[in-house]
Scaffold this active site. Structure first.
Site, PDB file in Angstrom:
ATOM      1  N   GLU A   1       0.804  -1.235   0.000  1.00  0.00           N
ATOM      2  CA  GLU A   1       0.000   0.000   0.000  1.00  0.00           C
ATOM      3  C   GLU A   1       0.830   1.275   0.000  1.00  0.00           C
ATOM      4  O   GLU A   1       0.557   2.210  -0.746  1.00  0.00           O
ATOM      5  CB  GLU A   1      -0.959   0.017   1.200  1.00  0.00           C
ATOM      6  CG  GLU A   1      -2.144  -0.936   1.072  1.00  0.00           C
ATOM      7  CD  GLU A   1      -1.798  -2.376   1.434  1.00  0.00           C
ATOM      8  OE1 GLU A   1      -0.672  -2.625   1.893  1.00  0.00           O
ATOM      9  OE2 GLU A   1      -2.665  -3.249   1.245  1.00  0.00           O
TER      10      GLU A   1
ATOM     11  N   HIS B   1     -11.168  -4.161  10.004  1.00  0.00           N
ATOM     12  CA  HIS B   1     -11.872  -3.936   8.745  1.00  0.00           C
ATOM     13  C   HIS B   1     -13.075  -3.007   8.898  1.00  0.00           C
ATOM     14  O   HIS B   1     -13.889  -2.907   7.996  1.00  0.00           O
ATOM     15  CB  HIS B   1     -12.339  -5.264   8.141  1.00  0.00           C
ATOM     16  CG  HIS B   1     -11.232  -6.059   7.520  1.00  0.00           C
ATOM     17  ND1 HIS B   1     -10.298  -6.734   8.251  1.00  0.00           N
ATOM     18  CD2 HIS B   1     -10.914  -6.276   6.211  1.00  0.00           C
ATOM     19  CE1 HIS B   1      -9.451  -7.345   7.438  1.00  0.00           C
ATOM     20  NE2 HIS B   1      -9.792  -7.080   6.197  1.00  0.00           N
TER      21      HIS B   1
END
Ligand SMILES: Cc1ncc(C[n+]2csc(CCOP(=O)(O)OP(=O)(O)O)c2C)c(N)n1
Ligand SMILES: [Mg+2]
Lengths: 327, 342
Positions: free
Chosen positions: A60, A129
Site C-alpha cells: 500500500e 476492517h
C-alpha cells in the site's frame, strides 16, 4: 433511467472517465483480472488493458506513492484501497505527499489523484476492517475528502473527483454497494464541495454522511409520523465542509444534531461543532448534539457491534428530546 | 586502521569522455562541493536554518549519474538534495534562495533545505522522510512507460533516477519498489549512495546483508557495485543502466560506495566516526581524482580547471547575493499552493 447498484454507478463513472481521458487509470490490489473486491472495476481490465487497470502487489505505501509520482508527472490515477483501512499503511504517502507536496514544492506540482475504496462498519468484520479513516485524515492539509452515499451521488462525485486537480480521498461504505437507484441517462457531474439536502424541514438540522444517512432517514420516518419536521443534510464533502448550506439550515432551525459513524474523539462532528460555534453561535438555541460511534475498536459480536454505532432509535429519541427542550 | 570494504576496481581508460564532457562533469562536481561549503558557512552564521544535510564527498555519485542522463529525465532525491537539484539543472540561485526561505527559491521558500523541487527540471524532490521518494520516483517511471505503451506516445522514453542512502535500503519501500519496477520493467535507476552510515548507525549493524547491490538479483534485476568516489566509474555504470532503461529493458540497482565528509547534518558533531576511516575516504576525493584524470589524459590544462573553479566561486557568490536580496514570500500568500487552483 436504469436501476443501478452503487458499485456499478462507481464503475460507470470510472469507465466513462477512462474513455474520455487517456491519462485516467486505476491501480490497486485485485482491481484488474479479479475486477475489484466489490466489483467496482469489473471488466475494465479487459476493456482497457493491464497498464490502465493495474493489478499491484500488496504494497500500500509504495503503490500509493507510485500513484502520487504518476500524478505529479501528468497521469490521473485512481488508487483503490481494497479496504480503506489498509491505507493506514500508506498514511505517510497520503499525508506527506498527496496532501502536502504541492505546498512544500511551492506550487511546482499538482497531484490529481483519487484514493478510493470501502470503509465503515460492515457486518461483523472485526475492528481492523471496520475503520472510519476520514476522521484521521481530516487534519491533513491539501486533501479533499468526500463520502458518497447513494448510487446517484456516487457516480457524479467520483467523476468530479477524477477530474479534480487535487488529491481526493473518496470514501465508499461497505454496506452501501448494493443500494439501487435510477440513474439519469445523460452524463452528470456533482460538485465535490456541496452538501446534499436530503430532506428539507424546519425543526432541527440533522447533519450526517455515508451510511448514517440511512439510519437518520429511518428515524425520520417515525419522527414524521409523530409530527416532527427535521431537515436532513448529507455532508458529502468532509473536507472542506460546506458551511454555507449548514449555515442556511441553522438560521432556519436553530438546532443541530450531527450523526456520524466515526469515533467520537477527534471525529468529524468534533470539528464541525467547533466551527459552528465559531460561525453560527448566535443562531443556536442550545448546544449542538453529537452522536458518534463509541471510542472503542469495533467488536465482532453482533450485539456489541450494534451498540458501537448510532442506531435509528437513538436518533429518534435525540430529536424528540431536543424538540422538547430536554437536550 | 579500519578494514574498509574493498572498492571495486575500475580502469579509467575504459571510459571515454570528451574534453567538453569532462569539463561539464568537473564543473558539476565543483559546484556541488563549493555550494555545500558555502551552506556550511551560512548555517554557522545563522543565515540558513532548519535541518541541513550536506553532500561533500559524494559528488561523484550525483554528477556521474545525472550527467549521464538527459535534461528531460527525472531526478528524485532525499533530504540531502541540494546537489541533486543543482545537477538536475536547478540554478544555484534558486537552490540558495530556497535555503534562505525566499520567494525566488525553487520551492518558493515553502520547502527549505530538504524540499527542493522543480517541475521545469523534472526534479521530483526533496523528500524528508526515509524512503518515501522511492515510490514517487517509481510513479514517474511508470508514467513514462504508460505514455509509451498505453497512450502510444513513442517519444516517451524518459528515465528516472532515484537517489537514497544505505540506511534507507532497510526500509520496506525499497524492496516494494524494486519488486514493482522489475515486475513492470520500469525505466528507473535505483542509486544507493552507500556512505556507510545512517546518522550514527553503521551500515553493517543495520543490514543483515551489507552488500546492497546483491539485493537486486532476487528481483531479477542487475545490481552493480560501483566505486562511488570515481565519477567515471559511476558514469560508466549509469550509462549502462540508462541505456537499458531507455530501451525498455527495465530497472537497475547501483550501489555506489562513497562517504560523506561532514556530519549527518550541520547540527551533528560527528564524533562517532573513526578518524582513520575519514582519512581513508578523504584520500580518495572524487574531485581531486577526476582532476588528475583530466590532466593525465591531456583533456585539460591546470589553467582550464582553475578557470572552472573560479567561475563556480563566482556562481556561488552570485547565488548568495541573489538569495540575500530576494524578497520573502508575501504573508498574504500563506495559504497559496494548498490546492491546485491557488
Ligand atoms: C521515516 C524516517 N525515519 C527517520 C528519519 C530520521 N533520519 C533522517 S536521515 C536518517 C539516516 C538515513 O541514512 P541513509 O539512508 O544512509 O542516508 P544518508 O543520510 O547517509 O545520506 C534518519 C534515520 C527520517 N527522516 N525519516
Ligand atoms: Mg548513509
Amino acid at each position: 433511467m436504469a436501476q443501478t447498484f452503487l458499485f456499478d454507478a462507481l464503475r460507470e463513472a470510472i469507465d466513462e472517465e477512462m474513455a474520455r481521458d487517456q491519462t485516467v487509470m486505476v491501480m490497486g490490489e485485485d482491481v484488474g483480472q479479479y475486477g475489484g473486491s466489490y466489483k467496482v472495476t469489473k471488466d475494465l481490465y479487459e476493456k482497457y488493458g493491464e497498464l490502465r487497470v493495474l493489478d499491484t502487489p500488496i504494497a500500500e505505501n509504495s503503490f500509493t506513492g507510485m500513484g502520487i509520482g504518476a500524478a505529479m508527472t501528468g497521469l490521473r490515477p485512481i488508487i483503490e484501497g481494497m479496504n480503506m483501512g489498509f491505507l493506514l499503511l500508506a498514511f505517510n504517502q497520503i499525508s506527506n505527499n498527496a496532501g502536502m507536496l504541492r505546498y512544500t514544492s511551492g506550487g511546482n506540482f499538482k497531484i490529481p489523484v483519487v484514493i478510493r475504496g470501502p470503509g465503515g462498519v460492515g457486518s461483523q468484520l472485526g475492528a481492523e476492517h471496520s475503520q472510519r479513516l476520514e476522521a484521521y485524515f481530516q487534519a491533513v492539509p491539501g486533501l479533499k475528502i468526500v463520502a458518497c452515499s447513494t448510487p446517484r451521488n456516487a457516480k457524479g462525485l467520483l467523476k468530479a473527483a477524477i477530474r479534480d486537480d487535487n488529491p481526493v480521498l473518496f470514501f465508499e461504505h461497505v454496506l452501501l454497494y448494493f443500494n439501487k437507484e435510477d440513474l439519469p441517462d445523460d452524463e452528470y457531474i456533482l460538485p465535490l464541495d456541496k452538501a446534499e439536502m436530503v430532506r428539507p424541514g424546519k425543526d432541527v438540522t440533522i447533519l450526517t454522511y455515508s451510511r448514517m444517512r440511512y439510519h437518520v432517514m429511518k428515524a425520520v420516518e417515525s419522527l414524521e409520523q409523530k409530527g416532527y419536521d427535521p431537515e436532513v443534510i448529507d455532508l458529502i464533502s468532509l473536507k472542506p465542509i460546506d458551511y454555507e448550506t449548514i449555515g442556511e439550515s441553522i438560521r432556519k432551525t436553530h438546532r443541530v444534531i450531527i450523526v456520524e459513524e466515526c469515533m467520537r474523539t477527534g471525529g468529524i462532528a468534533a470539528e464541525i461543532i467547533a466551527s459552528i460555534n465559531d460561525r453560527f453561535f448566535d443562531e443556536l438555541d442550545g448546544p449542538v448534539i453529537r452522536m458518534s460511534s463509541q471510542d472503542i475498536p469495533t467488536p465482532y459480536n453482533k450485539g456489541l457491534e450494534d451498540l458501537t454505532i448510532v442506531q435509528p432509535a437513538q436518533i429518534e429519541e435525540a430529536v424528540e428530546k431536543i424538540m422538547q427542550g430536554r437536550l | 586502521m579500519v578494514q574498509e570494504r574493498p572498492l571495486p576496481t575500475f580502469q579509467a581508460s575504459e571510459s571515454q569522455v570528451t574534453r567538453d564532457e569532462g569539463h561539464l562533469i568537473y564543473e558539476d562536481m565543483v559546484l556541488g562541493r563549493y555550494f555545500e561549503d558555502k551552506c556550511a558557512e551560512l548555517y554557522q552564521r545563522g543565515k540558513v536554518k532548519g535541518f541541513v544535510h550536506l553532500y561533500n564527498g559524494q559528488e561523484a555519485v550525483c554528477s556521474g549519474v545525472v550527467k549521464a542522463m538527459r535534461a528531460d529525465d527525472y531526478v528524485c532525491s532525499t533530504y540531502r538534495d541540494h546537489v541533486h537539484a543543482l545537477s538536475a539543472g536547478v540554478s544555484a540561485r534558486a537552490v540558495m534562495a530556497e535555503l534562505f526561505g525566499k520567494e525566488t527559491g525553487c520551492s518558493k521558500g515553502r520547502g527549505g533545505s530538504m524540499h527542493m523541487f522543480s517541475k521545469e527540471h523534472n526534479m521530483l524532490g526533496g523528500f524528508a522522510f526515509i524512503g518515501e521518494g522511492i515510490p514517487v520516483a517509481l510513479g514517474a517511471a511508470f508514467q513514462t512507460r504508460y505514455r509509451h505503451d498505453a497512450m502510444g506516445d513513442t517519444s516517451a522514453d524518459q528515465v528516472t533516477a532515484a537517489f537514497f542512502g544505505d540506511g534507507t535500503t532497510n526500509n520496506g519501500q525499497f524492496f516494494e519498489c524494486l519488486n514493482m519496477a522489475a515486475l513492470w520493467k520500469l525505466p528507473i535507476l535505483f542509486v544507493v549512495e552507500n556512505n556507510k552510515w545512517a546518522i550514527g548507525m553503521a551500515h553493517e549493524r543495520a543490514s543483515s546483508q551489507a552488500e546492497i547491490y546483491k539485493k537486486a538479483s532476487v528481483f531479477g534485476m542487475p545490481g552493480y557495485e560501483v566505486d562511488g568516489m570515481n565519477v567515471l566509474a559511476v558514469r560508466e555504470a549509469a550509462k549502462t543502466a540508462v541505456e537499458r532503461a531507455r530501451a525498455g529493458e527495465g530497472p537497475t540497482l547501483l550501489e555506489c560506495l562513497t562517504y560523506r565528509y561532514r556530519g549527518h547534518s550541520v547540527a551533528d558533531p560527528d564524533e562517532l566516526r573513526p578518524v582513520d576511516e575519514k582519512k581513508f575516504w578523504r584520500d580518495r576525493d572524487p574531485i581531486k581524482r577526476f582532476e588528475a584524470y583530466l590532466l593525465e589524459q591531456d583533456l585539460s590544462t591546470a589553467a582550464d580547471l582553475k578557470a572552472i573553479r573560479d567561475k563556480i566561486t563566482d556562481v556561488v557568490e552570485d547565488a548568495l547575493t541573489f538569495a540575500e536580496e530576494s524578497p520573502d514570500p508575501n504573508p498574504a500568500d500563506l495559504y497559496k499552493y494548498i490546492f491546485a487552483e491557488d
